[in-house]
Design a protein around this motif. Structure first.
Motif, PDB file in Angstrom:
ATOM      1  N   ALA A  93      36.944  32.931  34.469  1.00 34.49           N
ATOM      2  CA  ALA A  93      36.182  31.682  34.572  1.00 34.49           C
ATOM      3  C   ALA A  93      35.135  31.802  35.669  1.00 34.49           C
ATOM      4  O   ALA A  93      34.025  31.276  35.543  1.00 34.49           O
ATOM      5  CB  ALA A  93      37.127  30.518  34.854  1.00 34.49           C
ATOM      6  N   TYR A  96      32.362  33.693  34.295  1.00 36.77           N
ATOM      7  CA  TYR A  96      31.688  32.850  33.300  1.00 36.77           C
ATOM      8  C   TYR A  96      30.643  31.968  33.955  1.00 36.77           C
ATOM      9  O   TYR A  96      29.640  31.604  33.348  1.00 36.77           O
ATOM     10  CB  TYR A  96      32.761  31.995  32.609  1.00 36.77           C
ATOM     11  CG  TYR A  96      32.316  31.220  31.401  1.00 36.77           C
ATOM     12  CD1 TYR A  96      31.838  31.857  30.276  1.00 36.77           C
ATOM     13  CD2 TYR A  96      32.389  29.836  31.397  1.00 36.77           C
ATOM     14  CE1 TYR A  96      31.443  31.137  29.168  1.00 36.77           C
ATOM     15  CE2 TYR A  96      32.002  29.107  30.292  1.00 36.77           C
ATOM     16  CZ  TYR A  96      31.527  29.760  29.184  1.00 36.77           C
ATOM     17  OH  TYR A  96      31.137  29.041  28.089  1.00 36.77           O
ATOM     18  N   ILE A 152      42.969  33.756  33.737  1.00 41.92           N
ATOM     19  CA  ILE A 152      41.943  32.716  33.617  1.00 41.92           C
ATOM     20  C   ILE A 152      40.947  32.748  34.773  1.00 41.92           C
ATOM     21  O   ILE A 152      39.735  32.682  34.562  1.00 41.92           O
ATOM     22  CB  ILE A 152      42.596  31.322  33.569  1.00 41.92           C
ATOM     23  CG1 ILE A 152      43.582  31.224  32.416  1.00 41.92           C
ATOM     24  CG2 ILE A 152      41.548  30.249  33.415  1.00 41.92           C
ATOM     25  CD1 ILE A 152      44.408  29.970  32.453  1.00 41.92           C
ATOM     26  N   ILE A 153      41.459  32.822  36.012  1.00 43.00           N
ATOM     27  CA  ILE A 153      40.587  32.520  37.150  1.00 43.00           C
ATOM     28  C   ILE A 153      39.433  33.518  37.319  1.00 43.00           C
ATOM     29  O   ILE A 153      38.282  33.100  37.399  1.00 43.00           O
ATOM     30  CB  ILE A 153      41.424  32.345  38.431  1.00 43.00           C
ATOM     31  CG1 ILE A 153      42.308  31.108  38.278  1.00 43.00           C
ATOM     32  CG2 ILE A 153      40.525  32.184  39.645  1.00 43.00           C
ATOM     33  CD1 ILE A 153      43.173  30.810  39.468  1.00 43.00           C
TER      34      ILE A 153
END
Lengths: 483, 340
Positions: A250, A253, A246-247
């Motif tokens: 993100a 992103y 995820i990190i």
């Protein structure tokens, strides 16, 4: 990226020493450790670093899809749900055979995905509840099985614990080989199916009309993710592996709006976090690799969250403040222009000044406030002040800006009354807002649409393009004295 | 009463386990020695007779944990916060460590303060990331709890000499590792301290959910209406999260960070498969908690694995049962409506 895989494959020929943490081997002198880290002398260090980088690359890449598809916690679910599969794989092979474990884990991951979609179809439980449910119950079964294995006479639990917390330092050549294979597979498939996956991520229906098999693609990406999670678990552990998915993604992103850049950036950030984490854990004796990798990633995320050029929090606040300040300056310039206009002097002579009292009356504020605005204008080079500080003159740039704003304002008022049939006394407030936003091209179009008008609905003259751009030239020629 | 209820479900447990064992034996082939022989005396009789002093408390403890989690879990499910429960159960870890490092003791007070603060911090961080950037809620949850958990593991490792928290204990938790020897006497009954603590926590949760039933109900289903009534949804939200952290910490020792998610979700999910009325759901959750803790302890004793995990496995089995029942119910409805 291919280069890295090559390095990883080269490193596989080395033997591996099992240290519980990368830094356990030698003295704790941080500087000495740093030198040792960058000299890449230790075989185990090289293996661990290669493993960490491969994990960062693979998870970063696949995390891009996970994050844009809003499936961030699917990684969390898979990483917990594969545990029973890992134990059964271990049981089946009776050793820590990576292939058996992998097959077991993949099967468990597939079972978890299947059960989730079945639950979603046949019950009214919400998706988040289903995810948590599958995660926790599979994990519970896994822990139970783990207990059984540890009770077996043959069940030397050899290294199964590694899956729970991860040990980058304990990676063997085989483990890193698996990581390289997983990463290579992801790179190849993502490269090959890039456009199909793009359709899957952003517009499933469009993909279907293209004749792409969306279900199959979803399966492929889930399988790749499960594969990535299983091999990464050995380095960072069951809980933190979802962080590696995820990190970095993100963070990426927040930094870009294009998918291919997002994937690249996310992979690079994943590797950077992994590298920093590995380095950090090498510096001290008590520093575990996995958490440090995650915290390094979290730092990158925090930086992007605050300072990303487009989406950062601080950046956005600053941008808003700048915009507000600009609008304020433009309003002051407009007021000056209006005062001169009332004196019948606008555009006639820039040598005429506006007194502070006139300005404050025009802007309906106290002289003190106006003084503040004037200082701001002077700082921005849009106006100058007389010696005693009471009379305000335009600079050429200021005059130009003032006319442009007045032109925007009056053209918009005219447009509203003519094209949108507003009554003339209802247009001022809207024009007041939009005058700061209209671009040059839009204004030109407006003027053309309105057939190059000369007066606004209130009978005031609209500055022409020539008047705006002519001023600068005239000033340079005239060499006005107030500078 | 309790014993009777226990005996009633035993037959079912045996049947269930027997089937489980049979399927596993088929699947795993040569791994027959994996499932220990079923010793009726040791698994079923002893916990209720000779060893009631130990296993009775364990079942009670498991029941209290599952009940407290189940009551909150119902609201988490209704508010679509199931994964926030997941997040908080992980991110109380740094709070625990920080509480220990600051106050220098493993007492209940510092642990609770640290954990509740960490829980609220988690909620605030998730909201902050979610509302001040374009990162979606799910990613915000993941980022927050993973980072905090990583911080917690790091702190434990760095201060390994000083902190008694064992990272493995945090992940697994184990009913039988709970310090059962520490006895306290309350109202003339001598009971282990952890049971008392958990009992108080469960009592608080039950009391709060009872007292604020109306507020929680309305704000869960219609936040706008709740705000119009002046209930302050944010206050309710943060109170719920604080309560969640409290329960998670109280349950930590016995079930661990990950299995607590199962306790949070399984009872509520099972109940919501069977009923659409909230009070009925609460009743079913408590029933699920009682059944799964009794069955779980027996299952764990038989298989010799972690009792906490066995409770989760039993709870999963009950969920599966409820799922089957709800599926059959749906089919019957479909058939009836089809014929009509």
């Amino acid at each position: 990226m291919r280069f890295l895989i090559l390095i990883a494959l080269l490193l596989l020929t080395e033997g591996s020493a099992n240290a519980s943490r990368i830094g356990d081997v030698g003295e704790v002198d941080a500087w000495g450790q740093a030198v040792r880290f960058f000299s890449f002398q230790d075989a185990s260090l090289r293996l661990a670093l290669a493993g960490a980088l491969l994990v960062g690359l693979n998870c970063g890449l696949l995390g891009g899809y996970v994050v844009v598809r809003r499936m961030a916690l699917v990684g969390d679910m898979l990483s917990h749900a594969v545990l029973p599969g890992i134990v059964l794989g271990f049981l089946w092979a009776q050793t820590k055979d990576p292939v058996a474990i992998l097959i077991g884990a993949l099967l468990a991951g597939a079972a978890a995905t299947g059960v989730s979609s079945l639950l979603a179809r046949t019950t009214r439980l919400k998706p988040d509840a289903i995810q948590g449910l599958v995660l926790a119950s599979f994990y519970g079964v896994g822990i139970c099985l783990l207990g059984l294995v540890q009770n077996l006479p043959t069940g030397a639990k050899s290294g199964l614990d590694k899956f729970l917390f991860g040990q980058a330092a304990g990676l063997s050549g085989n483990d890193v080989m698996m990581m390289a294979v997983a990463t290579g597979l992801s790179l190849v498939l993502v490269g090959w199916l890039y456009h199909d996956l793009l359709a899957l991520s952003f517009h499933r229906g469009f993909g279907q009309t293209l004749g792409l098999k969306m279900g199959l693609l979803h399966g492929v990406i889930m399988l790749l993710t499960a594969f990535a999670i299983i091999v990464a678990m050995q380095a960072v552990g069951v809980v933190l592996v979802s962080a590696m998915l995820i990190i970095p993604a993100a963070t990426a992103y927040l930094l870009t709006d294009r998918m291919h850049r997002l994937l690249g950036l996310s992979a690079v950030l994943g590797m950077a976090a992994a590298g920093v984490g590995a380095f950090g854990s090498f510096l001290g004796n008590n520093l575990p690799t996995g958490p440090l990798m995650v915290l390094a990633g979290a730092l990158f995320f925090a930086a992007a969250f605050l300072f990303s050029p487009r989406h950062g929090w601080v950046t956005r606040v600053l941008r808003q403040r700048r915009r507000r300040a600009r609008a304020e300056r433009e309003n002051t310039l407009k007021a000056m222009h209006r005062v001169l206009e009332d004196h019948g002097l606008a555009g006639v002579s820039v040598r005429e000044g506006v007194t502070l009292a006139e300005l404050s009356a025009q802007r309906r504020e106290s002289v003190g406030e106006s003084g503040e605005r004037v200082r701001d204008l002077v700082r921005a080079g849009l106006a100058t002040v007389s010696q005693d500080g009471h009379i305000l003159f335009f600079t050429p740039a200021g005059e130009q800006r003032a006319r442009a704003i007045v032109r925007n304002h009056r053209l918009w008022e005219l447009y509203l009354t003519h094209a949108a049939s507003f009554s003339p006394d209802h247009v001022h407030d809207q024009a007041e807002e939009i005058e700061h936003v209209l671009g040059e091209e839009t204004v030109r179009q407006l003027s053309r649409r309105l057939d190059f008008p000369e007066v606004d609905p209130h009978g005031r003259p609209i500055p022409t393009v020539d008047a705006i751009h002519g001023v600068g030239a005239a000033t340079e020629k005239g060499g006005l004295g107030y500078q | 009463m309790m014993a009777l209820c226990g005996l009633g479900v035993l037959g079912q447990a045996v049947g269930l386990n027997g089937r489980l064992a049979a399927t596993e034996a088929v699947v795993t082939g040569g791994m027959l020695d994996l499932i220990p022989a079923f010793d009726w005396q040791k698994v079923v009789v002893a916990p209720w007779t000779v060893d009631i002093g130990l296993y009775g408390w364990m079942m009670l403890m498991a029941f209290l944990v599952t009940t407290a989690c189940g009551l909150i879990g119902n609201y988490l499910l209704l508010r679509r916060l199931a994964l926030v429960g997941d997040a908080i159960s992980h991110s109380v870890l740094p709070g625990l460590v920080a509480g220990f490092l600051i106050f220098g003791s493993l007492g209940i007070g510092p642990m609770l303060v640290g954990a509740v603060l960490a829980g609220v911090l988690t909620t605030v961080l998730i909201e902050l990331i979610h509302s001040h950037s374009r990162v979606k809620a799910d990613a915000a949850i993941g980022i927050t709890f993973c980072s905090l958990f990583a911080l917690g593991v790091l702190l434990i490792n760095v201060y390994a000499g000083q902190v008694h928290l064992d990272a493995e204990c945090v992940l697994y938790g184990e009913l039988s590792h709970v310090p059962w020897a520490e006895q306290v006497t309350v109202l003339g009954v001598s009971m282990p301290l952890p049971v008392l603590v958990m009992g108080v926590a469960t009592g608080i949760v039950a009391l709060l959910t009872g007292l604020f039933y109306k507020e929680l109900l309305i704000s869960s289903f219609d936040a706008g209406l709740a705000a119009a009534f002046g209930f302050r949804p944010r206050v309710i939200h943060y109170t719920l999260m604080a309560m969640l952290s409290l329960v998670v910490v109280a349950a930590f020792e016995s079930v661990g960070a990950i299995l607590v998610i199962a306790m949070l979700i399984l009872p509520g999910a099972t109940a919501q498969l069977l009923s659409t009325r909230l009070p009925v759901c609460f009743g079913l959750s408590v029933a699920h908690a009682a059944l799964s803790s009794v069955l779980g302890v027996h299952l764990g004793l038989w298989l010799g694995c972690s009792l906490a995990a066995a409770v989760v496995v039993a709870g999963t089995g009950l969920f599966g049962l409820a799922w089957g029942v709800s599926l059959m119910g749906r089919r019957r409805v479909e058939i009836e409506s089809g014929s009509a």
